[in-house]
Every structure is written in structure tokens, then in C-alpha cells.
Design an enzyme around this catalytic site. Structure first.
Site, mmCIF file in Angstrom:
data_model
loop_
_atom_site.group_PDB
_atom_site.id
_atom_site.type_symbol
_atom_site.label_atom_id
_atom_site.label_comp_id
_atom_site.label_asym_id
_atom_site.label_seq_id
_atom_site.Cartn_x
_atom_site.Cartn_y
_atom_site.Cartn_z
ATOM 1 N N TYR A 58 38.621 -59.505 22.155
ATOM 2 C CA TYR A 58 37.986 -60.305 23.221
ATOM 3 C C TYR A 58 36.613 -60.821 22.801
ATOM 4 C CZ TYR A 58 41.741 -58.017 25.690
ATOM 5 O OH TYR A 58 42.980 -57.566 26.038
ATOM 6 N N ASP A 59 36.317 -62.044 23.264
ATOM 7 C CA ASP A 59 34.996 -62.648 23.031
ATOM 8 C C ASP A 59 34.149 -62.642 24.300
ATOM 9 O OD1 ASP A 59 35.837 -63.411 20.445
ATOM 10 O OD2 ASP A 59 36.878 -65.143 21.332
ATOM 11 N N TYR A 60 34.842 -62.645 25.464
ATOM 12 C CA TYR A 60 34.147 -62.719 26.754
ATOM 13 C C TYR A 60 34.381 -61.443 27.530
ATOM 14 C CZ TYR A 60 33.567 -67.687 25.953
ATOM 15 O OH TYR A 60 33.198 -68.897 25.425
ATOM 16 N N ARG A 82 41.121 -64.530 25.584
ATOM 17 C CA ARG A 82 39.990 -63.971 24.831
ATOM 18 C C ARG A 82 38.968 -63.363 25.781
ATOM 19 N NH1 ARG A 82 40.754 -62.526 19.865
ATOM 20 N NH2 ARG A 82 38.514 -62.629 19.467
ATOM 21 N N GLN A 117 30.090 -62.583 24.560
ATOM 22 C CA GLN A 117 29.469 -63.194 25.731
ATOM 23 C C GLN A 117 29.644 -62.244 26.915
ATOM 24 O OE1 GLN A 117 28.415 -66.798 25.523
ATOM 25 N NE2 GLN A 117 27.194 -66.002 27.224
#
Ligand SMILES: [Mg+2]
Length: 309
Positions: free
Chosen positions: A18-20, A249, A52
Site C-alpha cells: 500500500y501507498d496510501y 494501493r 501518504q
């Protein structure tokens, strides 16, 4: 079936996948004014990995500015206003961008300062809300109250959220505005949580207050701006194009199944339920696949604690 995040391997996988990271606040980061364990370290870890972090809260009594103060007070540093999405902000954005309500109109508020601040920031005039004239300590209610017979003609919208200073006059005035002009004024609800967990107790939530004026006026809200409604998700995605393109993501982290987990799932994100709020492991394990979160964990700080093991 939900996967329990209880090992270093699983945590490293989540950090890769995951990015968020979308966080509910109360019950996840803190309980009232009490910071939960390893929260500061977890947020620092995510930021150091260029993730993020977005904070999403249904509590409409606070504005984004108030939340920044709360983060700082609890020692969570480096959070900026554009990382915070509250239901007061989401409601203000809805009135401005979707309803496109004229700035000449006023907005009647049954709610607290958070809603007032976000609306004022967008250039709206408000009435009701925290106006001291609406709290008459020790004065017996009278149906002849001047405000009840002098409704403000400029009011063009009604917004209802959580308020700690509820009284019969405020409820009755809200009802009058909901009935005004053949029930045509837009009726906005900040969020519909039935309860408000506070200091180990369950108190009355915004949804219960909204139900009262809804029942009295025979109207349902035209829009609900908090989780699980997707208008809040859409405004988050509008700010983060890559989440819009690839919601998988993103990971929505929260302590409530019917708001946080539904909010993430409906938005196409994976979900992580933490057990520091109102849900129990026993209940999670009973859920069918359609309702079960992707993951669950004892607490959000486990991300940091297992990462470092
Ligand atoms: Mg919560």
C-alpha cells in the site's frame, strides 16, 4: 476471512502493498485525549517510507485546524491541513462545490464550532451553531420565543451534526428551517454515527440528533457527508490522482465496521480493523466474507512494533 496482522512478515507485506494509509482517528490513534501505544512511531515509519497518510474523521465538532492542534498536543508532529479530512470540512465542500449554494445565503447550523469554521473559511455566513442566544441557562422554554417567529429569510441550507449543547429551542428552530418553503431548503447531515464513544462510555452521536429533526420534519437528509458516504472518499481521491486510478494501493484503517470498513470497501480500498475501539475479535471472526475487513490488528501501533521485530 480477515487476516490478523500479528507477525513481522505480514507487516512487511502490508508496507509493500500500500501507498496510501487512510486513518480514522478516535479509536485508532487516540481514545479521547489519550494517545494509543506506538502511534507516533507508526506514523513516522510510514512517512519515512514515503507513504501518504490521510486522516479521516466523522467528528464534526472540530475543524481541520482544530485537528492539527490536537495532533500537535498529542506529540504527532508534521501533519498538514491537506492530510486531514473531517466531516465538517466534507460538508462545507459539499455545500460549496456540489450544491453551489450562493454566498449570499446563510446556513443554519445545529452543531459545533468545527462546522462554523469550515463554512466561514469558504466565505459562508452561518447562524445557529454556537450562538450564545440559543443557550438560555435556567430560562424556561417558551413557544413565543422571538427566534421561532422570526426565521431568517436568508437561510438557504440546513446542516446538522454532533452538538454537546442541545436544547429544545435549537431542535425546534432546526425543524422550522427544515419545514420552511415547503421543505425545500437542502438538509445536510455531517455523519450518521448513532453513538459517540467517549471516556469508555457510549454517548449520543450525530446520527441520533439527526434522526430527531428528521422524524419531526418528515424529511431525510439530502446528503450525508461523513464516512461511509463516498462523497468524502471522492474528495480524497480528487486530491490524490494515483489513489483514484488504483484504489487497491490504499488501506483504510478504522475501528468501526459500519462506517470505517464500509467506507474503505465501497471506495475500492482494502481495509484494516483495529480492536482499540468498539469492535471485538470475536465479532470480526463471525463476519462473512462480504463484510469482513481485509485485515485486523490488536492496535495500529503493531505496524511499528512488528516491523522492528
Ligand atoms: Mg473511530
Amino acid at each position: 476471512m480477515s487476516v490478523k496482522l500479528d507477525s513481522s512478515d505480514k507487516i512487511h507485506q502490508v508496507l509493500d502493498d500500500y501507498d496510501y494509509f487512510l486513518f480514522d482517528c478516535d479509536g485508532v490513534l487516540w481514545l479521547g485525549d489519550h494517545l494509543l501505544p506506538s502511534v507516533v512511531e507508526t506514523i513516522q515509519l510510514l512517512k519515512s517510507l514515503n507513504k501518504q497518510c490521510i486522516f479521516v474523521t466523522n467528528n464534526s465538532t472540530k475543524s481541520r485546524q482544530d485537528y492539527l492542534k490536537k495532533f500537535a498536543k498529542l506529540g504527532i508532529d508534521g501533519i498538514s491541513k491537506d492530510e486531514v479530512f473531517g466531516s465538517s470540512y466534507a460538508s462545507a465542500i459539499y455545500i460549496d462545490k456540489i450544491l453551489k449554494l450562493s454566498k449570499e445565503k446563510k446556513i443554519w447550523i445545529l452543531g459545533e464550532e468545527g462546522i462554523e469554521q469550515e463554512l466561514h473559511e469558504l466565505g459562508y455566513k452561518t447562524i445557529g451553531g454556537t450562538d450564545k442566544k440559543l443557550i438560555e441557562d435556567g430560562v424556561k422554554f417558551s413557544p413565543d420565543h422571538e427566534l421561532l417567529s422570526n426565521l431568517d429569510e436568508k437561510v438557504g441550507c440546513v446542516i446538522v451534526g454532533l452538538t454537546f449543547n442541545l436544547n429544545y429551542l435549537k431542535l425546534s428552530l432546526t425543524m422550522q428551517y427544515l419545514l420552511k418553503d415547503n421543505k425545500s431548503l437542502p438538509f445536510i447531515a455531517t455523519n450518521i454515527d448513532s453513538t459517540f464513544p467517549s471516556k469508555g462510555k457510549l454517548l449520543i452521536g450525530a446520527g441520533s440528533i439527526i434522526e430527531t429533526v428528521s422524524f419531526a420534519s418528515g424529511r431525510q437528509p439530502d446528503a450525508v457527508c461523513g464516512k461511509p458516504n463516498q462523497s468524502m472518499m471522492n474528495s480524497i481521491k480528487a486530491d490524490h490522482e494515483s489513489l483514484q486510478l488504483n484504489p487497491k494501493r490504499g488501506l483504510m484503517i478504522g475501528d468501526r465496521l459500519n462506517t470505517d470498513m464500509k467506507f474503505g470497501r465501497d471506495g475500492g480500498l482494502d481495509t484494516l480493523l483495529v480492536l482499540t475501539g468498539i469492535e471485538t475479535e470475536e465479532n470480526v471472526l463471525k463476519l462473512n466474507d462480504g463484510n469482513a475487513p481485509t485485515y485486523y490488528a490488536n492496535k495500529i501501533g503493531d505496524l511499528f512494533e512488528y516491523h522492528n521485530k
